[in-house]
Each structure stands twice: as structure tokens, then as C-alpha cells.
Motif scaffolding. Structure first.
Motif, PDB file in Angstrom:
ATOM      1  N   THR A  67       0.817  -1.217   0.000  1.00 42.53           N
ATOM      2  CA  THR A  67       0.000   0.000   0.000  1.00 42.53           C
ATOM      3  C   THR A  67       0.848   1.264   0.000  1.00 42.53           C
ATOM      4  O   THR A  67       0.591   2.218  -0.760  1.00 42.53           O
ATOM      5  CB  THR A  67      -0.946  -0.004   1.215  1.00 42.53           C
ATOM      6  N   GLY A  68       1.881   1.313   0.844  1.00 39.80           N
ATOM      7  CA  GLY A  68       2.728   2.503   0.909  1.00 39.80           C
ATOM      8  C   GLY A  68       3.413   2.781  -0.414  1.00 39.80           C
ATOM      9  O   GLY A  68       3.436   3.920  -0.902  1.00 39.80           O
ATOM     10  N   LEU A  69       3.988   1.739  -1.011  1.00 35.24           N
ATOM     11  CA  LEU A  69       4.660   1.899  -2.294  1.00 35.24           C
ATOM     12  C   LEU A  69       3.684   2.371  -3.366  1.00 35.24           C
ATOM     13  O   LEU A  69       3.990   3.284  -4.152  1.00 35.24           O
ATOM     14  CB  LEU A  69       5.289   0.574  -2.719  1.00 35.24           C
ATOM     15  N   LEU A  70       2.495   1.768  -3.392  1.00 32.95           N
ATOM     16  CA  LEU A  70       1.514   2.128  -4.419  1.00 32.95           C
ATOM     17  C   LEU A  70       1.030   3.565  -4.244  1.00 32.95           C
ATOM     18  O   LEU A  70       0.803   4.281  -5.228  1.00 32.95           O
ATOM     19  CB  LEU A  70       0.325   1.160  -4.373  1.00 32.95           C
ATOM     20  N   THR A  71       0.866   4.002  -3.005  1.00 36.36           N
ATOM     21  CA  THR A  71       0.422   5.373  -2.751  1.00 36.36           C
ATOM     22  C   THR A  71       1.424   6.378  -3.322  1.00 36.36           C
ATOM     23  O   THR A  71       1.053   7.364  -3.962  1.00 36.36           O
ATOM     24  CB  THR A  71       0.236   5.604  -1.244  1.00 36.36           C
ATOM     25  N   ARG A  72       2.723   6.113  -3.080  1.00 32.81           N
ATOM     26  CA  ARG A  72       3.745   7.004  -3.631  1.00 32.81           C
ATOM     27  C   ARG A  72       3.796   6.918  -5.153  1.00 32.81           C
ATOM     28  O   ARG A  72       4.008   7.924  -5.839  1.00 32.81           O
ATOM     29  CB  ARG A  72       5.106   6.638  -3.041  1.00 32.81           C
ATOM     30  N   LEU A  73       3.584   5.737  -5.676  1.00 33.01           N
ATOM     31  CA  LEU A  73       3.636   5.542  -7.123  1.00 33.01           C
ATOM     32  C   LEU A  73       2.501   6.268  -7.835  1.00 33.01           C
ATOM     33  O   LEU A  73       2.701   6.889  -8.891  1.00 33.01           O
ATOM     34  CB  LEU A  73       3.564   4.035  -7.439  1.00 33.01           C
ATOM     35  N   LEU A  74       1.297   6.211  -7.260  1.00 38.19           N
ATOM     36  CA  LEU A  74       0.124   6.798  -7.913  1.00 38.19           C
ATOM     37  C   LEU A  74       0.129   8.323  -7.837  1.00 38.19           C
ATOM     38  O   LEU A  74      -0.378   8.999  -8.735  1.00 38.19           O
ATOM     39  CB  LEU A  74      -1.153   6.247  -7.276  1.00 38.19           C
ATOM     40  N   GLY A  75       0.665   8.876  -6.768  1.00 34.11           N
ATOM     41  CA  GLY A  75       0.671  10.327  -6.622  1.00 34.11           C
ATOM     42  C   GLY A  75      -0.576  10.837  -5.923  1.00 34.11           C
ATOM     43  O   GLY A  75      -1.537  10.091  -5.672  1.00 34.11           O
ATOM     44  N   GLU A  76      -0.580  12.114  -5.635  1.00 31.70           N
ATOM     45  CA  GLU A  76      -1.679  12.701  -4.863  1.00 31.70           C
ATOM     46  C   GLU A  76      -2.974  12.802  -5.649  1.00 31.70           C
ATOM     47  O   GLU A  76      -4.053  12.890  -5.048  1.00 31.70           O
ATOM     48  CB  GLU A  76      -1.263  14.093  -4.366  1.00 31.70           C
ATOM     49  N   HIS A  77      -2.910  12.800  -6.974  1.00 31.58           N
ATOM     50  CA  HIS A  77      -4.129  13.017  -7.756  1.00 31.58           C
ATOM     51  C   HIS A  77      -4.941  11.741  -7.962  1.00 31.58           C
ATOM     52  O   HIS A  77      -6.027  11.777  -8.541  1.00 31.58           O
ATOM     53  CB  HIS A  77      -3.768  13.618  -9.115  1.00 31.58           C
ATOM     54  N   ILE A  78      -4.433  10.592  -7.469  1.00 31.35           N
ATOM     55  CA  ILE A  78      -5.159   9.329  -7.619  1.00 31.35           C
ATOM     56  C   ILE A  78      -5.398   8.730  -6.233  1.00 31.35           C
ATOM     57  O   ILE A  78      -4.463   8.553  -5.443  1.00 31.35           O
ATOM     58  CB  ILE A  78      -4.366   8.326  -8.489  1.00 31.35           C
ATOM     59  N   GLU A  79      -6.649   8.414  -5.943  1.00 33.96           N
ATOM     60  CA  GLU A  79      -7.023   7.829  -4.657  1.00 33.96           C
ATOM     61  C   GLU A  79      -6.867   6.306  -4.726  1.00 33.96           C
ATOM     62  O   GLU A  79      -7.321   5.666  -5.668  1.00 33.96           O
ATOM     63  CB  GLU A  79      -8.479   8.180  -4.326  1.00 33.96           C
TER      64      GLU A  79
END
Length: 560
Positions: free
Chosen positions: A345-357
Motif C-alpha cells: 500500500t505505501g509503495l503504491l500510494t507514492r507511485l500513484l501520486g496525490e491526484h489518484i485515490e
């Protein structure tokens, strides 16, 4: 100046091909060479393959005369030809082969035949099934679904054509009655000669496959059957027949052929990637040693770092190629699918960026699967990257797990642009990409990993609404193993520790030994499992660590 000897590489490629590479005498057709794969297909030894008359004796009796005559004729008339025929195995079974033959000519005469025999039994079986299904459908379907017609010869006139012709061609029966030449005018220009021949040979002809240009311009495939009608004097006065739309069947056959080509490409890519991966290991090893000797402020440091970045990227591509070809060595373990997703989850959150939930919905009923952890992480990562690129203006990525009968389901859904129908047909093909800087290996790698892990993957998409990938992994009742952390001995300096290094690739072994020795370890080197065991039994002191390749010529690393 010396040149590298590629004979070993050539021999490796020949023996790696999933087919029989052969050479034969052009006069007797006796094999003078066959690759090792020959012994795996029909059940005969290589010595039997090379015996006098082997090829002719083991051709299916129904094919023997025509294929021998055709090969002899084609050998002396053309430098290349291809035939499909059957051979009989040692256990009596029939095997279909596609024989690609090349003739080496000297002064216009063949002096040697070379070729490749490919087992196409599965393709022939599929074609047979398609034909059988087609016959069954024709018997069961309502006759009105096929266009039924009657044309009089002189003068040419459409006397009857059923309403179904409008569904097939887009032209109404009235348009056929008004223009007797319409059936010829809408046939694809490259197929018009087939229609003419079929009409002229109506009493004897087989069904003819024709491409027809529908009224709106779309090209379809049809199968037409013509039967001659005679008068009392024996003259042909009319042609009656049916027109059947076989576009879907032709598309299925095209997909089958494409799948076989992709499989062959995958096998070749896997072989090349394995060898290339060893070379990259050597480059990375020496790069690491060089990096230790070049200071950060040294101008050459940027070059050393550049080599590292480029090699890392090449190594990623080789891993994707190995996954694509399903030849990557897996280390399966019992995994909790929910835990895998949570840990990423942490890696994916950084990968997706702030504009994607990022939203996760993890069912406690999902259960466990047996798979390679790094590979499952690669699947999730690749799907997330694709989803991110499809939501350039922002959106939501949902990762959901659940239980689906005997399977654990992993669903990845985005709210991006979706995939159009034409692109959807190619998304799992290697090297197919819609991105300016993409490799085309992302989804093909996912497909290869899922298949090698015993799973299934499907996709649902709608242009403008998003895409959903659903993966099913077989569930297991086994529990996740607890990993005991080994007790380390931090007080022992490396100079007092001995490593037994086992690697069959000389260059990889050499650079690995140098890296370990640079760190102060004493290294004992072995090329095979047997050699490693001998070193272990005769070593003067204790061996603290065994570092071994997983795949060795005489045994695997786990067994060692």
C-alpha cells in the motif's frame, strides 16, 4: 585478430528450438542430422531417425505417396517449400507436422536439404474441432440464417434469394433481383476468380471461401456452396446454393495462429533473456567493484553510476522477458493475498501520486495462495502503473480481494480512459504498447506470471469509464509458514568466514568471488554440485555459508 566462436551458441539455439531441426540427403531423404528434440516427439531414438528410409517408413500411409512425390518435385523445382503431413509414433499415435524445407543448391541442383519439423497436432485438432462444430451448427441452425439463392444462367437472373442475405451482406433481396451482377460486384477483388471457378465447377466443386464487401464497406468472410441444376438435355440451366457467414470462425483461426506465434516468440525470448541475464550479472558485479574504487567527487563517478542505471534497466527487461516466456525460476511459498496487498500500500500510494485515490477492499475470506511473492508483487505493480497512466487527470484505483469458489480473486479497477476494442485484442501481446516510451512488456509479463502461477486473468473495460482486471489464483489450505530469523555472529570478522560458491557460469562465478573477497571473505569455488560436495568433504576448516545457483547441470541448488 581473433573472432569469437559462435558454434556453441548456434548449437544451443538449435537444441533449444521446440521443433526438430534436421538435414537430409536430397536424393534419398535420409536424415543426416536431427536435433535432440526428435527423440521427444515420436518416441524413436536419434539413431533410428538417422537410419536408412526412416522418414518414408514412418509417414502416415495415407500421406506417404503424395508427400514423397511432392517433396521430390518441389526439391528440384524450388529452393524452399512447406508441407503439412502426418507421421506415426512408436506407440502408434498419429502426429501432425509442418515441414519447412530449404534446399542448398550448387549449379542449380540440390546438394543438401535442411529444415524444421514443428508439431502442429494441437492446431490440427483445433481445426478439426472447428470443422465439427461448424457442421453441427449448420445442422442445428435454422436454414433462414444462411442465405439461400437460385440464379438462372441465360439470361442471368436472380430467381430467388432468402431474406437472410440482408443480414450477411447488407443488401436486400430486392437489390439482388434488380442487379443480377451484384454477387460478383461485392466479392473482394482478390477472390472474384474463386467465385467464377466455383460457379463453372458447380457440379464438382467444394465449398468456396470468399471475402465479401458489405454495403457499408466492412469486409466479411463467407462460405458459399453451389449446386448445378440441369435440364432434360443435361445442360446447366441454374445454380442453387447457400451463403454462410464464417467471419467469427476465421477470426478464431487467426487468433489460434497468433497464439502459436506468440508462444514461439516467448520461448525464443526466454532463452535469450536467460543468457543475457548472466551477462548483466557480470557487468553489475564489476560495476560494483569499480564503484568502490571511484570516489564520489571523481569526475568518472557519473559514468560508473550511468552504467549501473542502464544495467539495472536492462536487468528489469530480462526479468520481464523471462516472465513472459514462463521460464523464470520461481520460489513459490504460501502467501496471504491480503497481506501482500497491505504490504504494498505505501509503495503504491507514492507511485500513484496525490491526484489518484487508492482504495483497498480485502475480504477475510480470500484465503491463501501458493506463488512467488516477488512475482505477485510484480503483477500488482504493473497493473497499478497501467492504471495510473490511464488516469492522467486523476481518479480512483481500487484493489479488491475475495474468495471465488476454489480461487482467491484479485481485482484491480481504475476509473481511467478505458481500452477500445481494437487495442483490447492486443494488450497481452509482447512489444505492443500505446505509450510513447513503453516497452510493451507490462501486461504480457502479468499474463505470463499469472499463467505460470496456475491462475487465470480476464479484463472488462469501457471507453471513458475505466478498466477492471480480475485474476484468479488457486486457493490452498496450507498456512503461511513462520520464518525464523537465523542467529548471526556479528563479532566474527569476514576474514575468518568461508563461503562455498557454486555457479556453473565461469564469468558470474569469477565476479561473485571477487565481490566476496573484496569484503574479506575466504571463497571456495565450485562449478557443479558434485564438485561442491567434494570440496565440502575435504575442506580443512568449517564452511560458514553456501551460496549456490538454483539451476546446475547435475543437480538443483535446493538439493545441494
Amino acid at each position: 585478430m581473433s573472432f569469437p566462436d559462435y558454434r556453441a551458441d548456434y548449437e544451443f539455439l538449435v537444441q533449444s528450438i521446440q521443433g526438430i531441426v534436421w538435414e537430409a540427403d536430397p536424393g534419398t531423404f535420409r536424415f543426416t542430422f536431427v536435433s535432440d528434440y526428435a527423440a521427444l516427439i515420436l518416441g524413436y531414438s536419434l539413431e533410428e531417425w538417422l537410419s536408412e528410409g526412416f522418414w518414408i517408413r514412418h509417414i502416415h500411409p495415407e500421406d506417404r505417396n503424395w508427400i514423397v512425390d511432392a517433396r521430390r518435385k518441389a526439391t528440384f523445382e524450388d529452393a524452399h517449400h512447406e508441407f503439412d503431413y502426418r507421421m506415426i509414433g512408436a506407440d502408434g499415435r498419429t502426429v501432425w507436422f509442418r515441414d519447412n524445407v530449404f534446399a542448398d543448391l550448387e549449379e542449380g541442383r540440390p546438394v543438401r536439404l535442411r529444415g524444421l519439423l514443428i508439431d502442429i497436432s494441437a492446431q490440427k485438432h483445433m481445426e478439426s474441432q472447428i470443422r465439427q462444430q461448424g457442421e453441427t451448427l449448420r445442422l442445428l441452425a435454422n436454414g433462414a440464417k444462411d442465405a439461400i439463392f437460385r440464379y438462372r444462367n441465360e439470361p442471368l437472373k436472380c430467381e430467388y434469394i432468402s431474406p437472410a442475405v440482408a443480414d450477411i451482406t447488407g443488401y436486400t433481396p430486392e437489390e439482388y433481383y434488380a442487379d443480377p451482377q451484384l454477387p460478383w460486384n461485392i466479392v473482394h477483388p482478390q477472390d472474384q476468380h474463386l467465385l467464377t471457378t466455383s460457379v463453372l465447377m458447380a457440379p464438382l466443386s467444394e465449398p468456396v471461401v470468399l471475402r465479401i464487401i458489405r454495403k457499408e464497406g466492412r469486409v466479411i468472410w463467407t462460405e458459399q456452396r453451389n449446386v448445378a441444376v440441369y435440364d432434360d438435355s443435361g445442360q446447366v440451366v441454374a445454380i442453387e446454393g447457400t451463403i454462410h457467414d464464417i467471419t467469427e470462425r476465421m477470426a478464431l483461426e487467426a487468433r489460434l495462429n497468433q497464439a502459436q506465434k506468440l508462444e514461439a516468440i516467448g520461448r525464443l525470448a526466454g532463452g535469450v533473456a536467460h543468457d543475457f541475464n548472466n551477462m548483466l550479472t557480470v557487468i553489475l558485479g564489476y560495476n560494483g567493484l569499480l564503484s568502490k574504487s571511484v570516489r564520489v567527487e571523481d569526475p568518472a563517478r557519473k559514468h560508473v553510476d550511468g552504467i549501473k542505471r542502464a544495467t539495472d534497466r536492462a536487468a528489469l527487461l530480462t526479468r520481464q522477458l523471462l516472465a513472459l516466456s514462463r521460464r523464470q525460476f520461481l520460489v513459490p511459498s504460501i502467501l496471504d493475498l491480503n497481506t501482500v496487498v497491505e504490504d504494498m500500500t505505501g509503495l503504491l500510494t507514492r507511485l500513484l501520486g496525490e491526484h489518484i485515490e487508492l482504495v483497498t477492499r480485502l475480504s477475510p475470506e480470500t484465503g491463501h495462495i501458493k506463488a512467488d511473492l516477488s512475482q505477485i508483487e510484480q503483477v500488482i505493480l504493473n497493473l497499478a502503473i497501467n492504471a495510473r497512466d490511464a488516469m492522467f487527470s486523476g481518479g480512483k484505483l481500487t484493489i479488491e480481494t475475495s474468495r471465488a469458489g476454489p480461487y482467491a480473486s484479485l481485482m484491480v479497477r481504475d476509473t481511467g480512459t478505458g481500452i477500445d476494442a481494437e487495442t483490447l485484442e492486443h494488450i497481452f501481446e509482447p512489444s505492443f504498447t500505446t505509450k510513447a516510451e513503453g516497452t510493451g512488456l507490462g501486461l504480457s509479463t502479468v499474463n505470463g506470471i499469472v499463467t505460470q502461477s496456475g491462475g487465470e486473468i480476464s479484463v472488462e473495460t469501457e471507453v471513458g469509464s475505466g478498466t477492471t482486471f480480475r485474476i484468479l489464483f488457486p486457493r490452498t489450505n496450507a498456512t503461511v509458514a513462520r520464518i525464523e530469523t537465523p542467529k548471526l555472529e556479528p563479532d566474527r570478522p569476514p576474514s575468518h568466514q568461508t563461503v562455498l560458491l557454486v555457479e556453473d557460469d565461469d564469468q558470474v562465478r569469477t565476479v561473485t568471488a571477487q565481490v566476496l573477497e573484496t569484503e574479506g571473505y575466504q571463497v571456495l569455488e565450485a562449478k557443479t554440485g558434485a564438485e561442491a560436495l567434494q570440496i565440502y568433504q575435504t575442506a580443512s576448516g568449517p564452511i560458514d555459508l553456501l551460496l549456490t545457483d538454483l539451476v546446475l547441470a547435475d543437480m538443483d541448488g535446493v538439493k545441494l
